[in-house]
Motif scaffolding. Structure first.
Motif, PDB file in Angstrom:
ATOM      1  N   GLU A  90       1.215  -1.256   0.077  1.00 44.63           N
ATOM      2  CA  GLU A  90       0.346   0.126   0.286  1.00 44.63           C
ATOM      3  C   GLU A  90       0.740   1.084   0.105  1.00 44.63           C
ATOM      4  O   GLU A  90       1.802   1.320   0.830  1.00 44.63           O
ATOM      5  CB  GLU A  90      -1.290  -0.136   1.143  1.00 44.63           C
ATOM      6  N   GLU A  95       0.432   5.596   0.148  1.00 50.56           N
ATOM      7  CA  GLU A  95      -0.630   6.489   0.665  1.00 50.56           C
ATOM      8  C   GLU A  95      -0.399   7.421  -0.389  1.00 50.56           C
ATOM      9  O   GLU A  95       0.728   8.199  -1.047  1.00 50.56           O
ATOM     10  CB  GLU A  95      -0.094   7.522   2.128  1.00 50.56           C
ATOM     11  N   ARG A 132      -3.728   3.796  -1.516  1.00 49.27           N
ATOM     12  CA  ARG A 132      -4.871   4.723   0.034  1.00 49.27           C
ATOM     13  C   ARG A 132      -4.951   6.293  -0.100  1.00 49.27           C
ATOM     14  O   ARG A 132      -4.148   6.963  -0.337  1.00 49.27           O
ATOM     15  CB  ARG A 132      -4.425   4.286   1.028  1.00 49.27           C
ATOM     16  N   ASP A 140      -5.903  10.124   1.421  1.00 49.16           N
ATOM     17  CA  ASP A 140      -5.556  10.485   2.043  1.00 49.16           C
ATOM     18  C   ASP A 140      -6.228  11.635   2.231  1.00 49.16           C
ATOM     19  O   ASP A 140      -5.657  12.768   1.660  1.00 49.16           O
ATOM     20  CB  ASP A 140      -4.494  10.759   3.133  1.00 49.16           C
TER      21      ASP A 140
END
Length: 318
Positions: free
Chosen positions: A205, A207, A270, A272
């Motif tokens: 993963e 970000e 991912r 944010d």
């Protein structure tokens, strides 16, 4: 001889920021061999010291100045030190440009920034858009300093038609000699560092700040060097203010995907949504550049591959 044209027998150029990403790409370019380059580092010449700059120009007598120095960084760096980004870039720009002017240097190419453009514009950013709207708050200090330097070059050229003081506005850059620390770097080198770490650590993963839909235009730094050396041959032939870019852009997610593909990483992203992303879109109108007869030669895929190679070489050497 055309005003502002550097004569062949007088080809001495002072490159400020010669040890930065743009400066090093300028020095590595094949056309650099045609010039006597002077590029003192910060330890040798403090550009915030007005008298030191004047003395340096008086002694060296360059025929051309390429002002590429600056305190630079991405959103994190700009938000962490707005005072430094304003004051340091303001001081450097004023001292270099006025030092050249006061010492009679006939030509200067000032490298500005697309951060100078107003936020919230949906169209490709035209040179005439500068100072027609609110700046992006996350890099306002840097933008204000660059606007002042750009205006100063404009005023000098208006005051004396024999002085070719011109400004080039590059789009976002990446490439060899970039900064790869995510706390200080721009988007593409930060992505390379993050995805490389995910590969090395077996992470599945990575970000992304925001939702990944904001669009950016990133050009390989060696291509900017190519354009600047072309401009150096006849600075007076440049428009007073001209964008240098690609004229097309990609989403932030697309840059992540391009780096992931180049590194063979197959994890997931991912998002944010609490993090700032800056302007939703920042694309250059390159009509003047095309009229000048230049386009960037390096594809995104080739530029990313070369930058990853440089990053890996630096990592192995450290």
């Amino acid at each position: 001889m055309t005003a502002g044209t550097v004569p062949a027998k007088r080809r001495r150029v002072w490159i400020t920021g010669g040890n930065g990403m743009v400066g090093r790409n300028l020095r590595e370019h094949s056309r650099a061999a045609d010039w006597d380059i002077i590029a003192p580092g910060r330890a040798e010449l403090d550009l915030s010291d007005r008298q030191a700059v004047l003395d340096f120009v008086r002694t060296q007598r360059p025929d051309l100045v390429i002002h590429a120095a600056g305190q630079v960084g991405g959103i994190q760096a700009n938000m962490a030190d707005p005072v430094g980004f304003l004051v340091n870039n303001l001081d450097m720009g004023r001292n270099v440009i006025m030092g050249a002017f006061e010492m009679g240097v006939p030509a200067l190419i000032n490298l500005a920034s697309s951060c100078m453009y107003p936020r919230g514009r949906n169209h490709a950013l035209r040179e005439s858009d500068i100072m027609t709207g609110e700046l992006e708050p996350t890099n306002e200090g840097y933008a204000l300093a660059k606007i002042v330097s750009t205006r100063l070059c404009d005023y000098i050229a208006r005051a004396d038609a024999d002085l070719a003081y011109r400004t080039i506005i590059p789009c976002n850059l990446y490439g060899r000699h970039d900064k790869f620390d995510p706390k200080a770097s721009h988007l593409v080198p930060a992505i390379i560092a993050k995805v490389s770490q995910a590969v090395a650590c077996g992470e599945d993963e990575v970000e992304i700040w925001g939702d990944g839909t904001a669009r950016r235009e990133f050009m390989y730094a060696a291509d900017l060097a190519d354009a600047v050396w072309r401009a150096a041959e006849a600075p007076a032939a440049l428009p007073q203010l001209m964008n240098i870019g690609l004229g097309d852009d990609h989403t932030i997610r697309a840059y992540y995907e391009a780096v992931a593909q180049a590194l063979g990483w197959t994890g997931r992203f991912r998002f944010d949504l609490t993090r700032p992303v800056g302007m939703q879109r920042k694309l250059s109108d390159v009509s003047l550049q095309r009229g000048w007869g230049w386009t960037a030669p390096t594809s995104l895929q080739d530029g990313i591959a070369a930058t990853i190679q440089f990053y890996q070489q630096q990592a192995q050497a450290s």
